[in-house]
Structures are given as C-alpha cells and as structure tokens.
Scaffold this active site. Structure first.
Site, PDB file in Angstrom:
ATOM      1  N   HIS A  27       0.824  -1.217   0.000  1.00  0.00           N
ATOM      2  CA  HIS A  27       0.000   0.000   0.000  1.00  0.00           C
ATOM      3  C   HIS A  27       0.851   1.258   0.000  1.00  0.00           C
ATOM      4  O   HIS A  27       0.476   2.272  -0.585  1.00  0.00           O
ATOM      5  CB  HIS A  27      -0.982  -0.013   1.167  1.00  0.00           C
ATOM      6  CG  HIS A  27      -2.089  -0.981   0.926  1.00  0.00           C
ATOM      7  ND1 HIS A  27      -2.151  -2.196   1.543  1.00  0.00           N
ATOM      8  CD2 HIS A  27      -3.133  -0.927   0.085  1.00  0.00           C
ATOM      9  CE1 HIS A  27      -3.195  -2.851   1.105  1.00  0.00           C
ATOM     10  NE2 HIS A  27      -3.818  -2.107   0.216  1.00  0.00           N
TER      11      HIS A  27
ATOM     12  N   ARG B  78     -10.426   4.821  -1.797  1.00  0.00           N
ATOM     13  CA  ARG B  78     -10.032   3.979  -0.659  1.00  0.00           C
ATOM     14  C   ARG B  78     -10.258   4.775   0.622  1.00  0.00           C
ATOM     15  O   ARG B  78      -9.378   5.504   1.068  1.00  0.00           O
ATOM     16  CB  ARG B  78      -8.557   3.596  -0.769  1.00  0.00           C
ATOM     17  CG  ARG B  78      -8.193   2.646  -1.897  1.00  0.00           C
ATOM     18  CD  ARG B  78      -6.695   2.423  -1.910  1.00  0.00           C
ATOM     19  NE  ARG B  78      -6.268   1.254  -2.648  1.00  0.00           N
ATOM     20  CZ  ARG B  78      -5.727   1.301  -3.875  1.00  0.00           C
ATOM     21  NH1 ARG B  78      -5.573   2.443  -4.481  1.00  0.00           N
ATOM     22  NH2 ARG B  78      -5.349   0.182  -4.475  1.00  0.00           N
TER      23      ARG B  78
ATOM     24  N   ARG C 181     -15.329   2.920  -1.761  1.00  0.00           N
ATOM     25  CA  ARG C 181     -15.176   1.627  -1.086  1.00  0.00           C
ATOM     26  C   ARG C 181     -15.271   1.817   0.415  1.00  0.00           C
ATOM     27  O   ARG C 181     -14.671   2.741   0.972  1.00  0.00           O
ATOM     28  CB  ARG C 181     -13.837   1.019  -1.468  1.00  0.00           C
ATOM     29  CG  ARG C 181     -13.628  -0.367  -0.888  1.00  0.00           C
ATOM     30  CD  ARG C 181     -12.374  -1.004  -1.431  1.00  0.00           C
ATOM     31  NE  ARG C 181     -11.184  -0.451  -0.817  1.00  0.00           N
ATOM     32  CZ  ARG C 181      -9.947  -0.826  -1.140  1.00  0.00           C
ATOM     33  NH1 ARG C 181      -9.757  -1.724  -2.079  1.00  0.00           N
ATOM     34  NH2 ARG C 181      -8.904  -0.297  -0.540  1.00  0.00           N
TER      35      ARG C 181
ATOM     36  N   GLU D 223     -11.417  -9.782  -5.032  1.00  0.00           N
ATOM     37  CA  GLU D 223      -9.993  -9.746  -4.689  1.00  0.00           C
ATOM     38  C   GLU D 223      -9.580 -10.921  -3.815  1.00  0.00           C
ATOM     39  O   GLU D 223      -8.444 -10.989  -3.377  1.00  0.00           O
ATOM     40  CB  GLU D 223      -9.624  -8.414  -4.031  1.00  0.00           C
ATOM     41  CG  GLU D 223     -10.411  -8.066  -2.798  1.00  0.00           C
ATOM     42  CD  GLU D 223     -10.013  -6.719  -2.186  1.00  0.00           C
ATOM     43  OE1 GLU D 223      -8.937  -6.193  -2.509  1.00  0.00           O
ATOM     44  OE2 GLU D 223     -10.805  -6.215  -1.375  1.00  0.00           O
TER      45      GLU D 223
ATOM     46  N   ASN E 204      -4.440  -6.695  -6.875  1.00  0.00           N
ATOM     47  CA  ASN E 204      -3.341  -6.737  -5.894  1.00  0.00           C
ATOM     48  C   ASN E 204      -3.565  -7.862  -4.886  1.00  0.00           C
ATOM     49  O   ASN E 204      -2.710  -8.718  -4.687  1.00  0.00           O
ATOM     50  CB  ASN E 204      -3.225  -5.408  -5.142  1.00  0.00           C
ATOM     51  CG  ASN E 204      -3.167  -4.229  -6.078  1.00  0.00           C
ATOM     52  OD1 ASN E 204      -2.718  -4.360  -7.201  1.00  0.00           O
ATOM     53  ND2 ASN E 204      -3.627  -3.072  -5.624  1.00  0.00           N
ATOM     54  N   ASP E 205      -4.722  -7.827  -4.250  1.00  0.00           N
ATOM     55  CA  ASP E 205      -4.994  -8.885  -3.278  1.00  0.00           C
ATOM     56  C   ASP E 205      -5.277 -10.213  -3.968  1.00  0.00           C
ATOM     57  O   ASP E 205      -4.910 -11.271  -3.464  1.00  0.00           O
ATOM     58  CB  ASP E 205      -6.168  -8.488  -2.362  1.00  0.00           C
ATOM     59  CG  ASP E 205      -5.682  -7.607  -1.223  1.00  0.00           C
ATOM     60  OD1 ASP E 205      -4.638  -7.923  -0.637  1.00  0.00           O
ATOM     61  OD2 ASP E 205      -6.330  -6.577  -0.943  1.00  0.00           O
TER      62      ASP E 205
ATOM     63  N   ARG F 119       2.037  -9.587  -0.362  1.00  0.00           N
ATOM     64  CA  ARG F 119       2.387  -8.440  -1.206  1.00  0.00           C
ATOM     65  C   ARG F 119       3.357  -7.481  -0.523  1.00  0.00           C
ATOM     66  O   ARG F 119       3.900  -6.592  -1.157  1.00  0.00           O
ATOM     67  CB  ARG F 119       1.117  -7.710  -1.680  1.00  0.00           C
ATOM     68  CG  ARG F 119       0.280  -7.133  -0.583  1.00  0.00           C
ATOM     69  CD  ARG F 119      -1.110  -6.767  -1.069  1.00  0.00           C
ATOM     70  NE  ARG F 119      -1.239  -5.403  -1.535  1.00  0.00           N
ATOM     71  CZ  ARG F 119      -2.397  -4.783  -1.717  1.00  0.00           C
ATOM     72  NH1 ARG F 119      -3.534  -5.424  -1.506  1.00  0.00           N
ATOM     73  NH2 ARG F 119      -2.452  -3.554  -2.138  1.00  0.00           N
TER      74      ARG F 119
ATOM     75  N   CYS G 204      -9.552  -2.429 -10.797  1.00  0.00           N
ATOM     76  CA  CYS G 204      -8.996  -1.264 -10.100  1.00  0.00           C
ATOM     77  C   CYS G 204      -7.661  -1.568  -9.440  1.00  0.00           C
ATOM     78  O   CYS G 204      -7.050  -0.700  -8.836  1.00  0.00           O
ATOM     79  CB  CYS G 204      -9.983  -0.743  -9.067  1.00  0.00           C
ATOM     80  SG  CYS G 204     -10.272  -1.903  -7.732  1.00  0.00           S
TER      81      CYS G 204
HETATM   82  C1  PEP Z   1      -6.586  -4.642  -4.721  1.00  0.00           C
HETATM   83  O1  PEP Z   1      -6.434  -5.454  -3.810  1.00  0.00           O
HETATM   84  O2  PEP Z   1      -6.271  -4.867  -5.907  1.00  0.00           O
HETATM   85  C2  PEP Z   1      -7.150  -3.312  -4.434  1.00  0.00           C
HETATM   86  C3  PEP Z   1      -7.470  -2.485  -5.397  1.00  0.00           C
HETATM   87  O3  PEP Z   1      -7.289  -2.970  -3.128  1.00  0.00           O
HETATM   88  P1  PEP Z   1      -6.062  -2.487  -2.192  1.00  0.00           P
HETATM   89  O4  PEP Z   1      -4.856  -2.318  -3.086  1.00  0.00           O
HETATM   90  O5  PEP Z   1      -6.486  -1.232  -1.562  1.00  0.00           O
HETATM   91  O6  PEP Z   1      -5.927  -3.632  -1.256  1.00  0.00           O
HETATM   92 MG    MG Z   2      -7.355  -5.065  -1.844  1.00  0.00          MG
END
Ligand code: PEP
Ligand code: MG
Length: 542
Positions: free
Chosen positions: A188, A295, A331, A430, A453-454, A464, A501
């Site tokens: 993040h 976010r 979100r 995710e 990402n998740d 990550r 996203c």
């Molecule tokens: C993701 O997990 O891809 C996402 C957009 O949420 P975050 O990066 O805030 O966990």
């Molecule tokens: Mg996420």
C-alpha cells in the site's frame, strides 16, 4: 560508487542526500531505556488501555454468546491486573534499565513458559492467554511510540518499513524519494507513493544495510536501483535522464481530457483511484471518466480519530459533486494487516492479512460501519454514487451488508434525514473465493471491481509486503489470469459492470490483456491516467 538493487515501486528519478530513519531497527533489539520510571509509567498506561478494551470485549461477548463462553476475557483481565505480573515487569525495567516493550516481551515469555510446563491441561492453556495479553500490551505501547517518532521530512528517505499511515503524511515538496528494506510493488505504501508521484524503491533487503546516512544517492525508480556516491559521469547521465523524463511527462499532458478509445473504436471508461478528496484536483485536471476506487481507509488514517457521520458525508459529497454526474465508486473501510488505524485498536493477530480485517471487521463493528453507510447514502443524493465492499469471500457477507444498508436507510428515513436511493452496489473481486463464486455473487450486486493486488497475493500465496516472494506476486501468472477471466465472464454474462482497479490495470501489458477479455472499465492512480490513455489509444483489440 555503489549500486544497490531493489524493487521498482514508483517511477521517477531523484538525486539527493540520504536520510535513514531507524525506528523499526531499534525496536527489534532489546531497548535500553533513558528513564526506567517513565517506562513503568508507560506500562501502567498501556495496561489501563488494555483493561478497558478487554472489559468492552467481555461485555460485548456476554451479550452475544453469554456469560459462560465469555469467561476467557475475565481471565485476560485477571492476568492483566495480576500483581505478580506487574511486580516482575517493574523490577525487570528497573533492574535492567530497559523499555516497557522489552520487559513485557521478556516477562511475558517467562510467564508463558511457566504455564506451559504445568501438568494440568487447563493451566497449560493459560499460556495462550499470556501471549494474548502480551500482544495487546505491545499494541498499546507501540501506538504510544508511533506518536513520538517523527518522520524525516527532507531529501531521500530510507526506512526499514513505511506504514501507509506514515507514507500518506510525507511532504512531497521536501522529500524527493522513498527507499525501504521491505515491501513490494503492490504494497500500500508503494501504491500511495505512485499516486503521490514520488519515486520509490522497496524490497532492498540486505542491500539496505549498505546505505550510508548522509551520503549522496541517485534513485532510479524505473529500474529499482540506488546508486550511492555516484561518479560525475553517472550523475551527468541521470541529470539528463531526469530532464528527459520531465519532458515526457509534459508531452503526455496532451492526452488531458481526451477519450480512452482503442484504434478499432472500443470505448474504455478510464477512471481514477483516490485516497483523499484532495486527490481530486489531479483527477479533474486529467479528465478521468469517473472515480473508480475511493479507498476510504486512508481518509480515516488522515483524520487521526474516528470521523463523525457529518465529516464523512462532507468528504464523500465533495467528491461526488466534483465529478458532476460522472460515477464515483466509494469503497467502505478496508482496514487491517498493514493498513492499521491506531485509534481503532484492532486486536493483534497471528496472520492479519487473512484475519479479521476489512468487511469482516466492519461486520463485527456494526456501529462504525453503519455510520459510514449512512454517510454514503446521504452523499448519494448529490451525484452518481456506487458503494463498493472490499475483501468479500462469501455470498452471506454480501447479504449481511445489504441488510445493514437497508437498516441504515430506514434509520435515515425515520429521522427525516434526506438520502439518495439511486446508487449502485458492488463487490471487490480480490479473494480467490470471490472470483470462483462470482456467478453466485453476481445476482446480489450491480457491479464487480477486480482488485488484482490482493487477488494475486492470495492466489499465489505470496505476501504483497514481502520482497522475497515479489517474483511470485505476478498478476500475469496464468492462475491469476484464469480467475480474472472467470470473474469478468460471470460479471458480463449477468449484465454487471465489470472494472479492474488493482495495479495491473496500469501495467501496459495487462491493460491489453484485460481489454482483450472484454473489460471496458479500468481504474488507475491519477499519475497513470495519461500513460494508460495513451496505451489504450494505440491498441487494436480485434
Ligand atoms: C486490490 O487489492 O487490488 C485493491 C485495489 O485494493 P487495495 O490495493 O487497496 O488492497
Ligand atoms: Mg485489496
């Protein structure tokens, strides 16, 4: 001249003086205390906070599962208030001149072993309770520490680890680049660095130890390379590269306000990811087709205390109004794991990434969650709002959230508070589970937003935040692509809007792939809007 390699986390170049911030390193070794009596006082304060928290948990537990099953919290309270435990801690601090954290850890270990060695099974189990109260005490002690440790605010900042709550407070006018030992491209903090347009290199690992405080360094955020004590020729080269990059960025400005349409005419909704209403200037300037992901947890971090319904409503309304009828996806609170909000005092967990985070936390803390839902419903009157639920893993969670939304709406109605009824409701895809059951989730929602990402982290079982498994954290891996494709197909077949996203949306190779499987909505960091628009305009899908 020394070359140190890490992970390219945020593009750009920087040349400047290195400042190392040592907070984390100092905490991993037993710490000597400047003033032992002050440390005893810190311990007593942390104990008081911990007792209050356990007391609240106990009462909540009694209401939910009854007195009998809640007795464990009474035991925790008794252990916390145990006079022997306190005396040992106090004497340990005085005798060894260490901090409260060190004493809690060491004495806690001693108590833990003592219980573990007992024959009685019941008493053995108390060892786990000791662990629990130790982590609770450390939680409150570390919070106190966080407040005291100021971040360096100039030059090139190097730190073992940067929490998102620290990154978001960095003054980008003074700090030129960020370097960290830990982390990866989808940490993040890395995501924030990209949106703040500050070059960053994460995952320097052991190379971090070679960095020298006060030395001159070049940061190459494209290659993920730090050059320490560069020679004149290298400096000259990077000054030139930096100028060229600035020119390129300027050239991309010609894409401002343009539509994202492929060469063969496919129109793509290119939206922006934001973490604060202040990000809107850049979003509006670039002419994004909407906000694809707000976010909100960063807003909660920014406030430094629990925001009221009115404060949240004002922030959401501001974004929705500024977009003037274009869609804004907000979100709900996605906290937990690395995204900690100290004042929420979340319990420490063995494996927080897969713990009581995000929507799981919200469903357990319905008062806080309902306040956010009410604020969102009120903001829905002022434009095109879409409410997005993070970390969903089951249909039941979605049903529960819908119930709470209904409840929030009926509260507002009864109170005569105006709110909007015309909003979209969607879920993040995710978790692998959400992707696999996306056909079952689809009937309950209006849209999917795929968080690569998740989804990558959980599919590849690769944290990550951990640079050692960064190579596995690849959204292009066939396993991740299969899940993305499943969700896209199930979403489109059920007539839903489907957007992506996660950071993969801003990776040119993935952008092409996503468009080829039918995605027509992408949401990227404001800093990537122009580049991705340029990429889309140069793609032919058929
Ligand atoms: C993701 O997990 O891809 C996402 C957009 O949420 P975050 O990066 O805030 O966990
Ligand atoms: Mg996420």
């Amino acid at each position: 001249m020394k070359r140190i390699e890490g992970i390219a986390a945020s593009e750009g170049y920087a040349i400047g003086k290195l400042h190392i911030y040592w907070e984390k390193a100092a905490m991993t070794v037993p710490e000597k205390a400047a003033d032992p009596e002050w440390e005893i006082n810190r311990f007593l304060q942390a104990r008081e906070h911990a007792c209050t928290e356990v007391g609240t948990v106990y009462h909540r537990a009694v209401a939910r599962v009854g007195e009998h099953h809640s007795s464990i919290f009474k035991i925790h309270l008794a252990l916390l208030q145990d006079q022997d435990f306190f005396i040992e801690i106090r004497d340990y601090i005085r005798g060894r001149g260490v901090t409260a954290e060190t004493a809690v850890q060491e004495v806690g270990q001693r108590f833990f072993r003592m219980f573990e060695e007992l024959d009685d099974d019941y008493m053995k189990a108390r060892g786990a309770d000791v662990k629990d109260i130790v982590s609770r005490l450390l939680h409150f002690l570390s919070e106190d520490k966080e407040e005291k440790a100021p971040l360096i605010s100039e030059g090139i900042l190097a730190a073992e680890e940067l929490m998102p709550s620290q990154t978001i407070q960095i003054d980008t006018d003074r700090v030129q680049a960020l370097l960290t030992r830990t982390g990866s491209r989808t940490s993040h903090s890395a995501i924030l660095a990209r949106s703040m347009r500050i070059p960053a290199i994460t995952g320097l690992g052991r190379g971090f130890e070679q960095l020298e405080d006060g030395s001159e360094v070049i940061v190459d955020g494209f290659k993920g390379v730090v050059i320490q004590d560069p020679d004149e020729e290298t400096l000259e080269f990077y000054r030139h590269m930096s100028e060229e990059y600035q020119k390129q960025q300027k050239a991309l400005e010609s894409y401002k306000g343009m539509k994202a349409v492929t060469m063969d005419g496919a129109v793509v909704q290119l939206c922006a990811n934001i973490s604060h209403p202040n990000d809107m200037d850049e979003v509006l300037d670039a002419g994004a087709d909407g906000v694809g992901l707000f976010r909100t947890e960063f807003l909660f971090m920014y406030w430094g205390r629990l925001p009221t319904e009115k404060e949240q409503f004002d922030a959401y309304r501001r974004v929705v109004e500024q977009m003037q009828g274009k869609r804004v996806v907000i979100r709900t609170l996605d906290i937990g794991a690395d995204k900690q909000i100290p004042y929420l005092k979340m319990e420490r967990e063995e494996n927080p990434v897969m713990g009581r985070r995000s929507i799981r936390f919200c469903l357990e803390n319905q008062g806080l969650f309902t306040t956010q839902l009410r604020a969102l419903l009120r903001a829905a009157q002022y434009g095109k709002l879409a409410i997005l639920i993070p970390m969903v893993a089951s249909v039941e969670e979605v049903i529960m959230v819908r119930e709470l939304l209904k409840e929030a709406a009926s509260q507002l109605e009864k109170e005569g508070v105006p709110f909007g009824r015309d909003y979209e409701f969607g879920v993040m895809i995710e978790t692998p589970s959400a992707a696999v059951i996306s056909d079952l989730l689809a009937p309950h929602v209006d849209f999917f937003s795929i968080g690569t990402n998740d989804l990558t982290q959980f599919t590849m079982a690769a944290d990550r935040e951990n640079p050692h498994v960064a190579a596995l954290s690849d959204a292009q891996h066939p396993a991740v692509r299969r899940l993305i494709k499943t969700a896209v197909q199930n979403g489109l077949q059920n007539g839903l809007r489907v957007s992506v996203c996660g950071e993969a949306a801003a990776d040119p190779v993935m952008t092409r792939y996503l468009l080829s499987i039918g995605v027509r909505e992408l949401s990227v960091a404001p800093a990537s809007l122009m580049e991705i628009r340029h990429i889309i305009q140069s793609i032919r899908i058929q």
